[in-house]
Design a protein around this motif. Structure first.
Motif, PDB file in Angstrom:
ATOM      1  N   LEU A 147      19.923   9.496  22.728  1.00 13.48           N
ATOM      2  CA  LEU A 147      20.594   8.196  22.645  1.00 13.48           C
ATOM      3  C   LEU A 147      22.109   8.366  22.533  1.00 13.48           C
ATOM      4  CD1 LEU A 147      18.136   6.426  20.163  1.00 13.48           C
ATOM      5  CD2 LEU A 147      18.421   5.908  22.595  1.00 13.48           C
ATOM      6  N   TYR A 148      22.536   9.407  21.840  1.00 10.83           N
ATOM      7  CA  TYR A 148      23.974   9.665  21.717  1.00 10.83           C
ATOM      8  C   TYR A 148      24.578  10.022  23.071  1.00 10.83           C
ATOM      9  CZ  TYR A 148      28.317  12.025  20.457  1.00 10.83           C
ATOM     10  OH  TYR A 148      29.628  12.419  20.390  1.00 10.83           O
ATOM     11  N   TYR A 149      23.890  10.862  23.828  1.00 15.74           N
ATOM     12  CA  TYR A 149      24.387  11.225  25.151  1.00 15.74           C
ATOM     13  C   TYR A 149      24.410  10.020  26.089  1.00 15.74           C
ATOM     14  CZ  TYR A 149      24.399  16.247  24.192  1.00 15.74           C
ATOM     15  OH  TYR A 149      24.689  17.493  23.695  1.00 15.74           O
ATOM     16  N   ASN A 150      23.487   9.071  25.896  1.00 18.60           N
ATOM     17  CA  ASN A 150      23.439   7.869  26.733  1.00 18.60           C
ATOM     18  C   ASN A 150      24.388   6.779  26.245  1.00 18.60           C
ATOM     19  OD1 ASN A 150      21.470   9.061  28.343  1.00 18.60           O
ATOM     20  ND2 ASN A 150      19.774   8.180  27.168  1.00 18.60           N
ATOM     21  N   GLY A 151      25.088   7.035  25.135  1.00 21.00           N
ATOM     22  CA  GLY A 151      26.053   6.073  24.631  1.00 21.00           C
ATOM     23  C   GLY A 151      25.471   4.908  23.859  1.00 21.00           C
ATOM     24  N   LYS A 152      24.200   5.000  23.441  1.00 21.94           N
ATOM     25  CA  LYS A 152      23.564   3.885  22.730  1.00 21.94           C
ATOM     26  C   LYS A 152      23.815   3.934  21.224  1.00 21.94           C
ATOM     27  CE  LYS A 152      19.917   3.232  26.157  1.00 21.94           C
ATOM     28  NZ  LYS A 152      18.448   3.157  26.398  1.00 21.94           N
ATOM     29  N   ILE A 153      24.155   5.105  20.680  1.00 25.14           N
ATOM     30  CA  ILE A 153      24.554   5.222  19.274  1.00 25.14           C
ATOM     31  C   ILE A 153      25.844   6.024  19.222  1.00 25.14           C
ATOM     32  CG2 ILE A 153      22.204   5.033  18.343  1.00 25.14           C
ATOM     33  CD1 ILE A 153      22.169   8.054  18.016  1.00 25.14           C
ATOM     34  N   ASN A 154      26.737   5.621  18.316  1.00 23.29           N
ATOM     35  CA  ASN A 154      28.044   6.263  18.245  1.00 23.29           C
ATOM     36  C   ASN A 154      28.393   6.761  16.853  1.00 23.29           C
ATOM     37  OD1 ASN A 154      28.764   5.712  21.029  1.00 23.29           O
ATOM     38  ND2 ASN A 154      28.983   3.567  20.400  1.00 23.29           N
ATOM     39  N   THR A 155      27.681   6.285  15.830  1.00 25.65           N
ATOM     40  CA  THR A 155      27.987   6.678  14.455  1.00 25.65           C
ATOM     41  C   THR A 155      26.709   7.089  13.741  1.00 25.65           C
ATOM     42  OG1 THR A 155      27.723   4.442  13.560  1.00 25.65           O
ATOM     43  CG2 THR A 155      29.912   5.043  14.392  1.00 25.65           C
ATOM     44  N   VAL A 156      26.888   7.708  12.583  1.00 22.33           N
ATOM     45  CA  VAL A 156      25.735   8.125  11.794  1.00 22.33           C
ATOM     46  C   VAL A 156      24.964   6.909  11.280  1.00 22.33           C
ATOM     47  CG1 VAL A 156      27.097   8.278   9.674  1.00 22.33           C
ATOM     48  CG2 VAL A 156      25.021   9.632   9.896  1.00 22.33           C
ATOM     49  N   TYR A 157      25.664   5.796  11.079  1.00 19.90           N
ATOM     50  CA  TYR A 157      24.983   4.584  10.625  1.00 19.90           C
ATOM     51  C   TYR A 157      24.067   4.034  11.718  1.00 19.90           C
ATOM     52  CZ  TYR A 157      28.667   4.957   7.143  1.00 19.90           C
ATOM     53  OH  TYR A 157      29.509   5.425   6.168  1.00 19.90           O
ATOM     54  N   ASP A 158      24.530   4.111  12.975  1.00 21.02           N
ATOM     55  CA  ASP A 158      23.671   3.691  14.086  1.00 21.02           C
ATOM     56  C   ASP A 158      22.425   4.562  14.159  1.00 21.02           C
ATOM     57  OD1 ASP A 158      25.620   1.856  14.689  1.00 21.02           O
ATOM     58  OD2 ASP A 158      26.551   3.095  16.252  1.00 21.02           O
ATOM     59  N   ALA A 159      22.593   5.853  13.925  1.00 17.59           N
ATOM     60  CA  ALA A 159      21.456   6.772  13.997  1.00 17.59           C
ATOM     61  C   ALA A 159      20.436   6.476  12.909  1.00 17.59           C
ATOM     62  CB  ALA A 159      21.949   8.208  13.885  1.00 17.59           C
ATOM     63  N   CYS A 160      20.912   6.269  11.669  1.00 12.50           N
ATOM     64  CA  CYS A 160      19.990   5.994  10.567  1.00 12.50           C
ATOM     65  C   CYS A 160      19.269   4.662  10.773  1.00 12.50           C
ATOM     66  CB  CYS A 160      20.747   5.993   9.241  1.00 12.50           C
ATOM     67  SG  CYS A 160      21.393   7.621   8.775  1.00 12.50           S
ATOM     68  N   ASN A 161      19.975   3.664  11.307  1.00  9.13           N
ATOM     69  CA  ASN A 161      19.340   2.369  11.541  1.00  9.13           C
ATOM     70  C   ASN A 161      18.321   2.429  12.673  1.00  9.13           C
ATOM     71  OD1 ASN A 161      20.840   1.141   9.514  1.00  9.13           O
ATOM     72  ND2 ASN A 161      22.514   0.599  10.907  1.00  9.13           N
ATOM     73  N   TYR A 162      18.550   3.318  13.641  1.00  8.67           N
ATOM     74  CA  TYR A 162      17.646   3.397  14.785  1.00  8.67           C
ATOM     75  C   TYR A 162      16.336   4.096  14.440  1.00  8.67           C
ATOM     76  CZ  TYR A 162      16.555   3.271  19.754  1.00  8.67           C
ATOM     77  OH  TYR A 162      15.982   2.982  20.961  1.00  8.67           O
ATOM     78  N   VAL A 163      16.302   4.781  13.290  1.00  7.31           N
ATOM     79  CA  VAL A 163      15.062   5.447  12.878  1.00  7.31           C
ATOM     80  C   VAL A 163      13.928   4.434  12.726  1.00  7.31           C
ATOM     81  CG1 VAL A 163      13.973   6.760  11.003  1.00  7.31           C
ATOM     82  CG2 VAL A 163      16.243   7.394  11.823  1.00  7.31           C
ATOM     83  N   ALA A 164      14.238   3.230  12.232  1.00  8.07           N
ATOM     84  CA  ALA A 164      13.205   2.191  12.088  1.00  8.07           C
ATOM     85  C   ALA A 164      12.611   1.821  13.435  1.00  8.07           C
ATOM     86  CB  ALA A 164      13.806   0.963  11.410  1.00  8.07           C
ATOM     87  N   THR A 165      13.448   1.764  14.484  1.00 13.54           N
ATOM     88  CA  THR A 165      12.945   1.476  15.840  1.00 13.54           C
ATOM     89  C   THR A 165      12.063   2.609  16.342  1.00 13.54           C
ATOM     90  OG1 THR A 165      14.973   0.230  16.278  1.00 13.54           O
ATOM     91  CG2 THR A 165      13.641   0.851  18.173  1.00 13.54           C
ATOM     92  N   LEU A 166      12.448   3.848  16.031  1.00 16.48           N
ATOM     93  CA  LEU A 166      11.625   4.986  16.454  1.00 16.48           C
ATOM     94  C   LEU A 166      10.265   4.966  15.769  1.00 16.48           C
ATOM     95  CD1 LEU A 166      14.226   7.925  16.512  1.00 16.48           C
ATOM     96  CD2 LEU A 166      13.171   6.783  18.460  1.00 16.48           C
ATOM     97  N   LYS A 167      10.207   4.490  14.542  1.00 12.61           N
ATOM     98  CA  LYS A 167       8.922   4.405  13.840  1.00 12.61           C
ATOM     99  C   LYS A 167       7.983   3.416  14.505  1.00 12.61           C
ATOM    100  CE  LYS A 167      10.235   5.767   9.142  1.00 12.61           C
ATOM    101  NZ  LYS A 167      10.309   5.328   7.721  1.00 12.61           N
ATOM    102  N   GLN A 168       8.539   2.380  15.094  1.00 14.66           N
ATOM    103  CA  GLN A 168       7.705   1.422  15.813  1.00 14.66           C
ATOM    104  C   GLN A 168       7.194   2.017  17.122  1.00 14.66           C
ATOM    105  OE1 GLN A 168      10.054  -2.105  16.280  1.00 14.66           O
ATOM    106  NE2 GLN A 168      10.132  -2.555  14.072  1.00 14.66           N
ATOM    107  N   GLN A 169       8.026   2.829  17.768  1.00 16.19           N
ATOM    108  CA  GLN A 169       7.609   3.473  19.013  1.00 16.19           C
ATOM    109  C   GLN A 169       6.637   4.621  18.767  1.00 16.19           C
ATOM    110  OE1 GLN A 169      11.183   4.677  21.043  1.00 16.19           O
ATOM    111  NE2 GLN A 169      12.002   2.585  21.188  1.00 16.19           N
ATOM    112  N   TYR A 170       6.842   5.332  17.655  1.00 12.20           N
ATOM    113  CA  TYR A 170       5.996   6.477  17.316  1.00 12.20           C
ATOM    114  C   TYR A 170       5.467   6.268  15.895  1.00 12.20           C
ATOM    115  CZ  TYR A 170       8.625   8.500  21.210  1.00 12.20           C
ATOM    116  OH  TYR A 170       9.198   8.726  22.427  1.00 12.20           O
ATOM    117  N   PRO A 171       4.311   5.612  15.729  1.00 13.04           N
ATOM    118  CA  PRO A 171       3.784   5.316  14.392  1.00 13.04           C
ATOM    119  C   PRO A 171       3.523   6.564  13.541  1.00 13.04           C
ATOM    120  CG  PRO A 171       2.647   4.036  16.066  1.00 13.04           C
ATOM    121  CD  PRO A 171       3.476   5.035  16.783  1.00 13.04           C
ATOM    122  N   GLU A 172       3.325   7.719  14.180  1.00 12.19           N
ATOM    123  CA  GLU A 172       3.049   8.935  13.424  1.00 12.19           C
ATOM    124  C   GLU A 172       4.265   9.380  12.587  1.00 12.19           C
ATOM    125  OE1 GLU A 172       3.991  10.057  17.758  1.00 12.19           O
ATOM    126  OE2 GLU A 172       2.819   8.584  16.652  1.00 12.19           O
TER     127      GLU A 172
END
Length: 390
Positions: free
Chosen positions: A36-61
């Motif tokens: 996501l960083y290489y694609n320009g969708k996250i730019n800060t550490v706060y964006d990364a930490c917030n996006y973890v919740a979205t990843l949990k929805q995509q990957y329930p494990e």
């Protein structure tokens, strides 16, 4: 200040499997955030930490891993990005970050919560309880985080990062200058020197032999994994030898001197000068472990209330104590000054110049006169600091 304490533990099969699972899911999170960083969708550490919740929805494990441990993967990613940026600003050639495979991601972090300590038992959320091998008492102070790491050879360690108060030693006004070298590990301005143990050189033949055996195995086969583990154990053994040696030498100088003057070396640049330093010399510089030693010396001096002064290393070995410049090659190990007639070891002369520079810098910074120095120092090779006590 923040200090780290490492303890080994031997996990059960269930705990080992849980650690492996957590490492795989944290690695998945790290790789997704890097993409996501290489694609320009996250730019800060706060964006990364917030996006973890979205990843949990995509990957329930991912929900089987403690939440803060997953978020710390984002912190690690942007720490790596900031380190690369600082190296580029200093003029070093660096590439981009790589995606992690299972052999390159070996650490979990429990930040401020998710763990509980009872005597020698460490309980980790969603992993289990492990029994620590307490080779020294558990640290006193606030535990900021705990790192669970698995080495390349398959050993498991718990690293406690603890906020501790400084331990001020008895006041000591004695000053010393240290010259780092390859022939001798370090030479000080009192005429004492530490022999270079050359741990890598002692095990180099065995390392080359294991590398040769590993290259002949089928990649990722059982024999390949066994040989790889043997090689990792041998390399860790060499690293542990060097680590213990640097701890002992740094502790000696912190305990016995109040002002320690060292060279401000750029070791990475020294290793990158392929046209000036041969392969053997670069290997010897790496084997000496100057950077690790100076790092240990810095944090021990800070925690003990000592003064560590870093000076410019230019002309410390070419300049005589009387101020005359005496040009000499690296192979010339004796300093002979035609002006004042002094003859002494090259590294000893360098240590005296480092001490002089450090005290001048310190006097200008703190507005006080530096202590006096001998006019014609004499070499003292009778007293060696070959095995300083920690």
């Amino acid at each position: 200040m923040l200090r780290s304490y490492r303890y080994r533990f031997y996990p059960s099969t269930e705990v080992r499997n849980n650690i492996t699972t957590a490492l795989n899911y944290c690695r998945l999170t790290y790789n997704k955030l890097l993409e996501l960083y290489y694609n320009g969708k996250i730019n800060t550490v706060y964006d990364a930490c917030n996006y973890v919740a979205t990843l949990k929805q995509q990957y329930p494990e991912l929900k089987t891993v403690y939440s803060k441990t997953l978020q710390r993967a984002g912190n690690h990613l942007f720490n790596n990005i900031s380190v690369l940026a600082s190296l580029k600003n200093k003029g070093f050639k660096t590439g981009g970050l790589r995606y992690k495979n299972e052999y390159r991601f070996r650490t979990l972090e429990y930040n401020q919560s998710g763990f509980k300590i009872t005597e020698n038992l460490l309980e980790l959320s969603k992993i289990g309880t492990v029994k620590l091998i307490l080779h020294r008492p558990l640290p006193e102070g606030r535990i900021k985080s705990i790192l669970i790491t698995r080495t390349k050879s398959g050993e498991y360690y718990a690293i406690f990062q603890v906020e501790t108060s400084s331990i001020t030693l008895l006041q000591n006004n004695s000053a010393v200058g240290l010259d780092m070298g390859v022939k001798t590990f370090c030479y000080d301005s009192d005429g004492n020197f530490v022999d270079n143990p050359k741990f890598l050189a002692q095990s180099l033949h065995k390392i080359k032999l294991l590398h040769r055996k590993l290259s002949r195995k089928q990649r990722f086969s059982q024999n390949w994994l066994k040989t790889r583990c043997k090689l990792a154990k041998l390399q860790e053994y060499v690293a542990n030898q060097r680590n213990n040696h640097n701890h002992q030498v740094s502790r000696y100088y912190v305990n016995n001197y109040g002002i320690i003057c060292v060279e401000d070396l750029s070791i990475a640049r020294m290793l990158s000068r392929q046209n000036r330093t041969g392969k053997t010399l670069r290997r010897s510089i790496s084997d000496a472990g100057w950077g690790d030693f100076l790092s240990k010396l810095a944090y021990k001096a800070e925690s003990a209330g000592r003064v560590l002064v870093r000076v410019d290393p230019r002309e410390t070995s070419q300049k005589c104590y009387c101020g005359n410049i005496v040009k000499k090659d690296l192979s010339e190990r004796v300093h002979d000054c035609p002006c004042c007639g002094v003859s002494l070891d090259r590294d000893f002369n360098s240590a005296l110049n480092i001490l002089k520079k450090g005290l001048e810098l310190l006097s200008g910074r703190e507005g006080r006169e530096p202590p006096g120095l001998p006019v014609e120092p004499a070499v003292n090779r009778d007293h060696q600091v070959s095995k300083p006590l920690a």
